[in-house]
Design a protein around this motif. Structure first.
Motif, short mmCIF file in Angstrom:
data_model
loop_
_atom_site.label_atom_id
_atom_site.label_comp_id
_atom_site.label_asym_id
_atom_site.label_seq_id
_atom_site.Cartn_x
_atom_site.Cartn_y
_atom_site.Cartn_z
N TYR A 299 24.05 55.13 72.92
CA TYR A 299 23.50 53.99 73.96
C TYR A 299 23.79 52.34 73.39
N THR A 300 23.36 52.33 72.23
CA THR A 300 23.64 50.89 71.75
C THR A 300 25.37 50.88 71.70
N GLN A 301 26.07 51.86 71.34
CA GLN A 301 27.58 51.76 71.19
C GLN A 301 28.04 51.29 72.65
N ILE A 302 27.65 52.25 73.53
CA ILE A 302 28.25 52.15 75.04
C ILE A 302 28.00 50.85 75.49
N GLY A 303 26.86 50.18 75.17
CA GLY A 303 26.50 48.97 75.78
C GLY A 303 27.12 47.76 75.57
N GLN A 304 28.29 47.96 74.35
CA GLN A 304 29.15 47.05 73.78
C GLN A 304 30.58 47.21 74.38
N LYS A 305 30.80 48.10 75.02
CA LYS A 305 32.35 48.63 75.54
C LYS A 305 32.64 47.82 76.60
N GLU A 306 33.93 47.78 76.68
CA GLU A 306 34.37 46.94 77.84
C GLU A 306 35.00 47.82 78.81
N GLY A 307 35.50 47.08 80.10
CA GLY A 307 35.98 47.89 81.41
C GLY A 307 36.99 48.98 81.18
N LYS A 308 37.72 48.77 80.06
CA LYS A 308 39.00 49.78 80.16
C LYS A 308 38.30 50.76 79.33
N GLN A 309 37.52 50.62 78.34
CA GLN A 309 36.74 51.71 77.51
C GLN A 309 36.18 52.50 78.33
N LEU A 310 35.43 51.82 79.26
CA LEU A 310 34.35 52.45 80.07
C LEU A 310 35.21 53.42 81.13
N SER A 311 35.98 52.88 81.66
CA SER A 311 36.79 53.70 82.83
C SER A 311 37.59 54.92 81.80
N ASP A 312 37.95 54.62 80.85
CA ASP A 312 38.61 55.69 80.01
C ASP A 312 37.62 56.79 79.93
N LEU A 313 36.47 56.63 79.50
CA LEU A 313 35.34 57.63 79.53
C LEU A 313 35.20 58.39 80.75
N LEU A 314 35.46 57.77 81.83
CA LEU A 314 35.02 58.26 83.19
C LEU A 314 36.43 59.03 83.66
N ASP A 315 37.43 59.16 82.71
CA ASP A 315 38.71 59.80 83.15
C ASP A 315 38.55 61.20 83.84
N GLU A 316 38.97 61.65 84.90
CA GLU A 316 38.54 62.80 85.47
C GLU A 316 39.81 63.77 85.37
N ASP A 317 39.16 64.99 85.52
CA ASP A 317 40.04 66.22 85.34
C ASP A 317 40.95 65.89 86.64
N PRO A 318 42.23 66.05 86.35
CA PRO A 318 43.19 65.77 87.61
C PRO A 318 43.06 66.73 88.74
N ALA A 319 42.95 68.17 88.44
CA ALA A 319 42.79 68.86 89.31
C ALA A 319 41.58 68.60 90.26
N LEU A 320 40.46 68.30 89.80
CA LEU A 320 39.42 67.88 90.57
C LEU A 320 39.63 66.78 91.48
N MET A 321 40.35 65.67 90.72
CA MET A 321 40.52 64.53 91.57
C MET A 321 41.23 64.81 92.66
N GLU A 322 42.31 65.73 92.63
CA GLU A 322 43.00 66.20 93.59
C GLU A 322 42.34 66.99 94.80
N ARG A 323 41.48 67.69 94.32
CA ARG A 323 40.49 68.50 95.14
C ARG A 323 39.87 67.60 96.04
N ARG A 324 39.22 66.66 95.48
CA ARG A 324 38.39 65.52 95.98
C ARG A 324 39.14 64.88 97.15
N VAL A 325 40.61 64.31 96.86
CA VAL A 325 41.55 63.72 97.64
C VAL A 325 41.79 64.95 98.84
N GLN A 326 42.01 65.90 98.78
CA GLN A 326 42.24 66.98 99.74
C GLN A 326 41.07 67.17 100.59
#
Ligand code: GDP
Ligand code: MG
Length: 621
Positions: free
Chosen positions: A572-599
């Motif tokens: 928690y203390t580490q993540i508090g210091q992360k920037e936008g890009k690093q955060l969105s990298d963490l929320l990188d999704e499984d492409p198959a799942l993303m596709e499924r959601r879009v569908q």
């Protein structure tokens, strides 16, 4: 005001939506919706003119036609009327977003796509080709072209082909929503018509069968088809329609559709036999008849279609909930999402420890079985054997043997024994560490919310394991300290309570007392050392009892309790210091799942649109 056009158009759009999402189909709602929507299928013997009839209904040349087995895969053809003056075009389900305006290329693509599945053979395949045609000159209809029924397998075809075709055709026309266009050539006796035979089999009452008689122009001079067309030969609920398609010679001469239709109209208008039926004959009339019929079928089906659509919408909504909604792009919201996900994981992990979920009991197993068993197995027998006691005590005494009790010898023996406790103490720490690690792994697997974020999953696992490693180090330090504490200060009382060495004199031959052995120095020594060994052993047993209870306390204090309270604190203390890009990298999704959601979202949108449209037309009578 909603019209028949919009009604049929609606069904057509839903069907197209289903087709567009066909890859994703296979689910119940999709196939039942598809089955509930009416469509028109052409059935008939090979070369009876099925493809030609479809073409003239569409008013366009685009189907492969000719003698022999030409249609070898079902073709699901969706006609969609567009505003006058707009460019006509076609689109294939397998080639989305490519608009065909040249219809000879459409024909070629049908041939190529057929070959792609069946090879350039005379084989057939039940996998349909989906084609949509957008034109101002069509009525909204879904038509299905099917391979023709045959009687014998020809060269290059397997024996089973006759039955295979029949079964494939039947699988389409047996559906209660299928309107059957039963094509029979006029130059054959109607009693031999394969189309009528199959239609009667699946639609005994004839409610959904339309009899179409082709090749009127090819009848023998002096004969006509009035008996059939006027319903005397074979009676159907709907009137028979006679058709004159282009002959092979016309096709070879590239006679176009407009000319062909004009020729057909003229044929009926000027025919001495059929003149009186002219207004109820021909492809254009057939198209109108079908579309009128389709309208009434659709109206009757609207309630069931609506309920299917609503059901699909509910299912899609809940699937989307399950898949998780799309993530926000805002860093603050992303941080919030990550923390929520960590909490969800942490909650499951705690449930494993506290009970409610299995696994925490294995920690108790370490304390209750593994640790006591390991303590029991320590090699004190060997360490406190007479020989070893004698050796250690003598070494401790040096040149001057002890006078009363070997103080130094005792200390060395005890210290040596207590050292053995390090092993089981550390092993308990390790065992609990592995249980905790396994629970982390399990909890991540069980955390539904985390499923879509593989990167975050491994990051959380990494952070949790790092913490567990630290807790393990702390646990080891503490249990070793417990053991060392035992060696550093012995319980004085224990030794004070021990009986003194020289006491009573006895004659019992089994008496091992020093007094009894007094006259034999060897026996004296042996008894003496045995007693030292047994004293040390009692002391060590006492310590063992203590450690059996204090090691679990230390382990729980350093590892289990810490894991419960502080597993992700460092993260928690580490993540508090992360920037936008690093955060969105963490929320990188499984492409198959993303596709499924879009569908899913796309389907949902389409179904909702369909529902709105149905709502707006369903009051029309
Ligand atoms: P399918 O196998 O049932 O699809 O039949 P096709 O539509 O491919 O037609 C087979 C052959 O019969 C083609 O050569 C057509 O030109 C010809 N044909 C179809 N209908 C008629 C018709 O009404 N009159 C004439 N003269 N020929 C026709
Ligand atoms: Mg055909």
């Amino acid at each position: 005001m909603a019209t028949m056009e919009s009604l049929i158009g609606l069904v057509n759009r839903i069907q197209r939506a289903c087709t567009a999402l066909g890859d994703y189909g296979g689910d119940q709602a999709f196939s039942s919706l598809w089955d509930a929507l009416p469509s028109v299928a052409v059935v008939g013997g090979q070369s009876s003119g099925k493809s030609s009839v479809l073409e003239s209904i569409v008013g366009r040349d685009f189907l492969p036609r000719g003698s022999g087995i030409v249609t070898r895969r079902p073709l699901v053809l969706q006609l969609q009327k567009i505003e006058g003056g707009q460019q006509e075009y076609a689109e294939f389900g397998h080639l989305p977003r490519r608009k065909f305006t040249d219809f000879s290329l459409v024909r070629k693509e049908i041939q190529d796509e057929t070959d792609r599945v069946t090879g350039k053979t005379k084989q057939i395949s039940p996998v349909p080709i989906h084609l949509s045609i957008y034109s101002p000159n069509v009525v909204n209809l879904t038509l299905i072209d099917l391979p023709g029924l045959t009687k014998v397998a020809v060269e290059g075809q397997p024996e089973s082909i006759v039955l295979d075709i029949e079964n494939m055709v039947r699988s389409y026309v047996e559906k209660p929503n299928c309107i059957i266009l039963a094509i029979s050539p006029a130059n054959q006796d109607i009693a031999t018509s394969d189309a009528i035979k199959l239609a009667r089999e699946v639609d005994a009452s004839g409610e959904r069968t339309f009899g179409v008689l082709t090749k009127l122009d090819l009848m023998d001079q002096g004969t006509n088809a009035l008996d059939v067309l006027e319903g005397r030969s074979y009676r159907l609920q709907h009137p028979w329609v006679g058709i004159v398609n282009r002959s092979q010679a016309d096709i070879n001469k590239n006679v176009d559709m407009i000319a062909a239709r004009r020729k057909e109209r003229e044929y009926f208008a000027t025919s001495p036999d059929y003149g009186h039926l002219a207004s109820k004959m021909g492809s254009e009339y057939l198209a109108k008849l079908l579309s009128r019929h389709l309208e009434s079928v659709i109206k009757a089906r609207i309630p069931s279609i609506t309920s299917l659509i609503n059901k699909s919408i509910d299912e899609l909504e809940s699937e989307l909930d399950h898949l998780g909604r799309p993530i926000s792009l805002d860093a603050g919201a992303q941080l919030y999402t990550i923390l929520e996900l960590c909490r969800a994981f942490d909650k499951i992990f705690k449930e494993h420890l506290d009970g409610g979920r299995p696994g925490g009991d294995r920690i108790y197993g370490v304390f209750d079985n593994q640790l006591p068993a390991a303590l029991r197995k320590l090699p004190f027998d060997r360490h406190l054997s007479v020989q070893n006691v004698r050796k250690i005590v003598s070494e401790a005494d040096g040149y001057q043997p002890h006078l009363i009790a070997p103080e130094q010898g005792y200390r060395r023996l005890i210290e040596g024994s207590l050292n053995y406790f390090r092993g089981p103490a550390e092993a308990s720490v390790d065992a609990v560490h592995f249980v905790l690690k396994e629970l982390v792994r399990k909890s991540i697997g069980e955390c539904q919310e985390l499923k879509r974020f593989p990167t975050l999953q491994s990051t959380i696992a990494g952070a949790a394991n790092e913490s567990l490693e630290r807790f393990r180090d702390e646990g080891k330090k503490t249990v070793i300290r417990l053991v060392d504490m035992e060696s550093s200060y012995l319980t004085v009382d224990f030794f004070r309570r021990l009986p003194q060495e020289v006491e009573k004199v006895g004659n019992n031959p089994r008496d091992n007392s020093p007094a009894a052995a007094a006259n034999n120095p060897d026996r004296y020594a042996e008894t003496h050392f045995r007693r030292i060994g047994s004293n040390v052993s009692s002391y060590v047993n006492m310590v063992s009892e203590t450690l059996k209870h204090s090691i679990p306390k230390a382990v729980v204090y350093c590892q289990v309790k810490e894991a419960k309270q502080n597993l992700l604190n460092y993260f928690y203390t580490q993540i508090g210091q992360k920037e936008g890009k690093q955060l969105s990298d963490l929320l990188d999704e499984d492409p198959a799942l993303m596709e499924r959601r879009v569908q899913c979202a796309r389907r949902l949108e389409l179904y909702k649109k369909a529902r709105d449209e149905i709502d707006s037309v369903s009051w029309v009578r």
